[in-house]
Design a protein around this motif. Structure first.
Motif, PDB file in Angstrom:
ATOM      1  N   ALA A  79      16.008  61.999 -35.150  1.00 45.28           N
ATOM      2  CA  ALA A  79      16.337  63.412 -34.955  1.00 45.28           C
ATOM      3  C   ALA A  79      17.835  63.645 -35.113  1.00 45.28           C
ATOM      4  N   ARG A  80      18.640  62.741 -34.562  1.00 46.12           N
ATOM      5  CA  ARG A  80      20.086  62.903 -34.672  1.00 46.12           C
ATOM      6  C   ARG A  80      20.546  62.829 -36.126  1.00 46.12           C
ATOM      7  N   VAL A  81      19.943  61.925 -36.869  1.00 50.13           N
ATOM      8  CA  VAL A  81      20.332  61.800 -38.274  1.00 50.13           C
ATOM      9  C   VAL A  81      19.899  63.030 -39.066  1.00 50.13           C
ATOM     10  N   TRP A  82      18.704  63.595 -38.758  1.00 53.73           N
ATOM     11  CA  TRP A  82      18.291  64.846 -39.413  1.00 53.73           C
ATOM     12  C   TRP A  82      19.350  65.928 -39.179  1.00 53.73           C
ATOM     13  N   ALA A  83      19.888  65.991 -37.948  1.00 54.09           N
ATOM     14  CA  ALA A  83      20.925  66.990 -37.646  1.00 54.09           C
ATOM     15  C   ALA A  83      22.180  66.729 -38.478  1.00 54.09           C
ATOM     16  N   ASN A  84      22.604  65.465 -38.568  1.00 60.32           N
ATOM     17  CA  ASN A  84      23.777  65.133 -39.384  1.00 60.32           C
ATOM     18  C   ASN A  84      23.524  65.421 -40.861  1.00 60.32           C
ATOM     19  N   ILE A 116      23.882  40.275 -39.397  1.00 59.86           N
ATOM     20  CA  ILE A 116      23.286  39.850 -38.129  1.00 59.86           C
ATOM     21  C   ILE A 116      21.790  40.085 -38.119  1.00 59.86           C
ATOM     22  N   GLY A 117      21.382  41.104 -38.901  1.00 59.64           N
ATOM     23  CA  GLY A 117      19.960  41.457 -38.917  1.00 59.64           C
ATOM     24  C   GLY A 117      19.596  42.528 -37.907  1.00 59.64           C
ATOM     25  N   ASP A 118      20.580  43.288 -37.433  1.00 58.99           N
ATOM     26  CA  ASP A 118      20.334  44.365 -36.471  1.00 58.99           C
ATOM     27  C   ASP A 118      20.141  45.666 -37.251  1.00 58.99           C
ATOM     28  N   ARG A 119      18.883  46.000 -37.567  1.00 60.43           N
ATOM     29  CA  ARG A 119      18.596  47.165 -38.412  1.00 60.43           C
ATOM     30  C   ARG A 119      18.898  48.476 -37.686  1.00 60.43           C
ATOM     31  N   HIS A 120      18.696  48.474 -36.391  1.00 59.65           N
ATOM     32  CA  HIS A 120      18.946  49.699 -35.633  1.00 59.65           C
ATOM     33  C   HIS A 120      20.429  50.077 -35.697  1.00 59.65           C
ATOM     34  N   GLU A 121      21.315  49.122 -35.423  1.00 57.60           N
ATOM     35  CA  GLU A 121      22.745  49.400 -35.487  1.00 57.60           C
ATOM     36  C   GLU A 121      23.202  49.632 -36.926  1.00 57.60           C
ATOM     37  N   GLU A 122      22.554  48.976 -37.876  1.00 56.04           N
ATOM     38  CA  GLU A 122      22.873  49.226 -39.291  1.00 56.04           C
ATOM     39  C   GLU A 122      22.597  50.682 -39.642  1.00 56.04           C
ATOM     40  N   ALA A 123      21.478  51.201 -39.145  1.00 57.24           N
ATOM     41  CA  ALA A 123      21.146  52.599 -39.406  1.00 57.24           C
ATOM     42  C   ALA A 123      22.203  53.525 -38.808  1.00 57.24           C
ATOM     43  N   ASP A 180      11.529  53.712 -40.324  1.00 57.40           N
ATOM     44  CA  ASP A 180      10.872  52.404 -40.422  1.00 57.40           C
ATOM     45  C   ASP A 180      10.815  51.717 -39.062  1.00 57.40           C
ATOM     46  N   ILE A 181      11.902  51.859 -38.297  1.00 62.70           N
ATOM     47  CA  ILE A 181      11.964  51.221 -36.977  1.00 62.70           C
ATOM     48  C   ILE A 181      11.044  51.928 -35.992  1.00 62.70           C
ATOM     49  N   GLY A 182      10.861  53.237 -36.220  1.00 62.03           N
ATOM     50  CA  GLY A 182      10.034  54.026 -35.311  1.00 62.03           C
ATOM     51  C   GLY A 182      10.823  54.668 -34.190  1.00 62.03           C
ATOM     52  N   ASP A 183      12.160  54.836 -34.362  1.00 61.44           N
ATOM     53  CA  ASP A 183      12.996  55.466 -33.339  1.00 61.44           C
ATOM     54  C   ASP A 183      13.127  56.945 -33.674  1.00 61.44           C
ATOM     55  N   ARG A 184      12.250  57.768 -33.079  1.00 60.00           N
ATOM     56  CA  ARG A 184      12.214  59.188 -33.409  1.00 60.00           C
ATOM     57  C   ARG A 184      13.435  59.922 -32.855  1.00 60.00           C
ATOM     58  N   HIS A 185      13.964  59.444 -31.744  1.00 63.81           N
ATOM     59  CA  HIS A 185      15.121  60.100 -31.155  1.00 63.81           C
ATOM     60  C   HIS A 185      16.340  59.977 -32.057  1.00 63.81           C
ATOM     61  N   CYS A 186      16.636  58.762 -32.518  1.00 62.63           N
ATOM     62  CA  CYS A 186      17.770  58.576 -33.432  1.00 62.63           C
ATOM     63  C   CYS A 186      17.500  59.232 -34.783  1.00 62.63           C
TER      64      CYS A 186
END
Length: 701
Positions: A521-526, A474-481, A513-519
């Motif tokens: 942060a969650r991935v750093w925790a995971n 689909i090209g949705d990089r945010h949801e792909e991440a 790359d997207i610039g979503d610092r909040h998400c």
């Protein structure tokens, strides 16, 4: 006689219940036993009032039959109705020996009130499908049989005909299923037994399969066993239900039809009001009328408020009502509109409840608090899950898919993983049928979550991978991440920590790359969890520290607390016990500051584990006690059980072995309530085992 229908001073018993439940058989059997004990030396009179036939007997017709039984007939029969009733009452008054009158199958008190004796010497048994609530009679409600009695009834019926018939012994599972398909209704079981006698060479399973294929037991049973019962009544089901339905006023008949379309076996009053498009108080009155006719039954509940009352429709009545709707175009149209109203009601309520589950503080209309929301979800769960299945129909697909989304967190939290998977499967098929790839990918994420929490790690990985591929296409990089991060969590659950690190790293890079610092942060925790599981504890500490910094920067206090908790677990794994205690203390303080009591419970438990490792046992017991109280308040049985097991570990370390054993047994009970039998068995084993080195659980926030 119309002005003389007052109830005389006589003890009257009304044997009531739905059609086919065995009221007449019970009354006759009771009469035989009473006569055998000498209770009625004057004998028994029986009259069938045919109350539900097309031409029911009147009291005037019945009194002639009763006089005949008393020896008054032909030339001695009084010429007028009034004199016949007078003669009947006089004869009963003259009888010194007590008699029993059975007035069977009455549909209206006017059929039997003129027949009651004018003396309290005699006794009367009335049978009816309608409860005479306005009269001072002793009610005896007859319910359907319990499963074991159903099995015994059919087995005995077959053996009485042919003692060599061993099908009940050879097919116990099929026999129990047949009893369930017959709704445990004696009339249906009697018909089924007759069919099995006729088809002697065939097994019970063949009849079960036939009913299942038809989807309606009445369709099969009414065409399989012609004949009558011991009282000369036809052995058929649908006419019995038909007569009860046709006697209803139009508003009650409409409500019964619509209620038969409800998705669950039990439905709350407010949901039924939405289904019918009526005010709750109006619906409650109609339901009480239907209950008096034994077409619905109230379900006992702790909550006796109007909204808290729940209602059940017998399976055979439900099948009958659904068939009535299917046979009429206007009724089908009305039924579809009703189902749409119910779905919208369910979505609104479930959305509000989900908000409270997710941590919304205070109330969320119409729920006063989280516990009230959870209680509603628990009671309506079967209906909610069944309603999602309506997504298979195009008209309801979008609304049912919304309902599926709103149910996901609750079903996983309550550990109803099979329901969660079924809901996601149905929603996914609806999305594919609609060609909505984005929604399909989102549902695959929900499916992966249910599979992961249910311990099916590889299936979860497969679901998340399909979601990732769809989002890529689909090209949705945010949801792909996000899908990459989900894959990482499932890999970690499967014990594949190194691959989990790769997946989380990929997710982190995409969010950066997207610039979503909040998400990010969650991935750093995971990522920190995966690094800890891989034994790279110093790297895990760095990852959780990075997550904490990012959460603080974006102003997410809950996320910052989560990062402090993850940091504490990594430090504990690395042996930095005192620093771990400090990290968990900081996490709990943050959660207390933002009013997240559930988070406080989680971090209190983790703090208790760290304190126990530090040898600070009294403080550890206190911390686990705080956690236990809050989880019990939230009715989170699984978390309660984990906390009790951890508390038991601390008691054992303090050589308080009786308390440790008691805590493990309480944990086993809580795990059982949480639908976690494996964990329950493990806790019981710990309770009986010799004291062992501590092995506390950790809790992820």
């Amino acid at each position: 006689m119309e002005g003389e229908l007052d109830v005389p001073p006589v003890l009257v018993f009304a044997v009531t219940g739905m059609g086919g439940v065995g009221k007449t058989a019970l009354a006759v059997e009771a009469a035989h036993r009473a006569r055998a004990r000498g209770w009625f030396p004057g004998g028994t009179l029986f009259v069938d009032l045919r109350g539900y036939d097309e031409d029911p007997a009147t009291a005037d017709q019945a009194v002639v039959a009763l006089l005949d039984a008393l020896g008054i007939r032909d030339g001695t029969l009084p010429p007028t109705t009034d004199r016949q009733h007078d003669a009947y009452r006089a004869l009963l008054a003259e009888r010194r020996e007590r008699m029993l009158l059975i007035l069977d199958n009455a549909s209206d008190p006017a059929q039997y009130l003129p027949l009651l004796p004018g003396t309290d010497r005699h006794r009367v048994l009335v049978t009816s499908r309608d409860r005479p609530d306005a009269l001072p009679v002793r009610l005896i409600d007859v319910e359907t049989l319990d499963p074991d009695d159903c099995v015994a009834l059919v087995a005995r019926a077959l053996r009485d005909t042919d003692e060599r018939d061993d099908r009940p012994e050879r097919e116990p599972g099929a026999l129990r299923e047949l009893c369930d398909l017959c709704g445990r209704l004696p009339l249906a079981l009697q018909i089924a037994a007759g069919m099995l006698r006729r088809r002697r060479p065939r097994g019970i399973a063949s009849l079960v399969a036939e009913i299942r294929e038809a989807g309606d037991a009445t369709t099969v049973l009414d065409h399989g066993s012609p004949g009558t019962d011991l009282y000369g009544r036809p052995l058929v089901l649908r006419p019995v239900l038909e007569t009860s339905y046709r006697r209803l006023p139009s508003d009650r008949a409409r409500l019964l039809r619509l209620l038969c379309l409800a998705p669950g076996a039990e439905t709350g009053t407010e949901a039924i009001a939405a289904l019918a498009g009526l005010d709750t108080e109006v619906v409650l009155t109609l339901l009480e009328d239907l209950a008096a006719a034994y077409l619905v039954s109230p379900v006992p509940s702790v909550d006796c408020s109007v909204g808290g009352i729940r209602w059940r429709v017998h399976d055979l009545v439900r099948a009958f009502g659904a068939a009535v709707v299917a046979e009429d175009a206007e009724s089908r149209k009305e039924g579809e509109a009703a189902r749409e109203r119910l779905l919208r009601f369910y979505v609104g309520r479930t959305f509000a409840a989900d908000g409270l589950l997710a941590g919304t503080t205070g109330g969320q209309e119409p729920f006063a608090d989280r516990n009230q929301a959870v209680a509603w979800l628990d009671e309506e769960r079967a209906g909610l899950v069944a309603a999602v299945q309506w997504a298979r129909e195009e008209r309801f697909a979008d609304t049912a898919a919304l309902l599926a989304d709103c149910l996901t967190n609750y079903l996983n939290w309550r550990r109803h993983f099979d329901d969660a998977v079924a809901v996601a499967d149905t929603a996914g098929k609806a999305a594919r049928n609609a060609g909505d790839r984005h929604r399909e990918a989102g549902v695959l994420n929900n499916l992966g979550q249910a599979l992961s929490k249910g311990g099916r790690a590889q299936d979860a990985i497969d679901a998340y991978t399909r979601a990732r591929d769809l989002f890529q296409d689909i090209g949705d990089r945010h949801e792909e991440a996000g899908a990459w991060s989900n894959i990482g969590n499932a890999l970690a659950l499967a014990g594949r920590a190194r691959k989990a690190i790769v997946a989380h790293t990929r997710a982190r890079d995409l969010f950066q790359d997207i610039g979503d610092r909040h998400c990010e942060a969650r991935v750093w925790a995971n990522l920190g969890v995966a690094l800890r599981d891989a034994g790279r504890t110093r790297k895990a500490v760095e990852a959780h520290t990075r997550a904490r910094t990012l959460f603080h920067a974006v102003g997410d206090g809950s996320g910052e607390a989560m990062a402090w908790g993850g940091l504490g677990r990594a430090l504990l794994r690395d042996g930095d016990v005192n620093e771990a205690v400090e990290a968990h203390s900081r996490a709990r303080a943050l959660l207390e500051a933002i009013g997240d009591r559930y988070g406080v419970a989680t971090e209190s438990g983790n703090l208790g584990t760290a304190l126990q490792r530090a040898g600070r046992l009294p403080e550890a017991i206190e911390a686990h006690g705080v956690s236990l109280d809050i989880f019990r308040e939230f009715k989170d049985w699984y978390a309660e059980a984990v906390t009790l097991d951890n508390l038991a570990v601390v008691h054992a370390a303090a050589r308080q072995h009786d308390r440790a054993r008691d805590a493990h047994l309480q944990a086993a009970d809580a795990f059982t309530r949480a639908n976690a039998p494996t964990e329950a068995a493990a806790s019981r084993t710990r309770a009986t085992a010799r004291p062992a080195p501590p092995n506390p659980h950790s809790q992820e926030h």
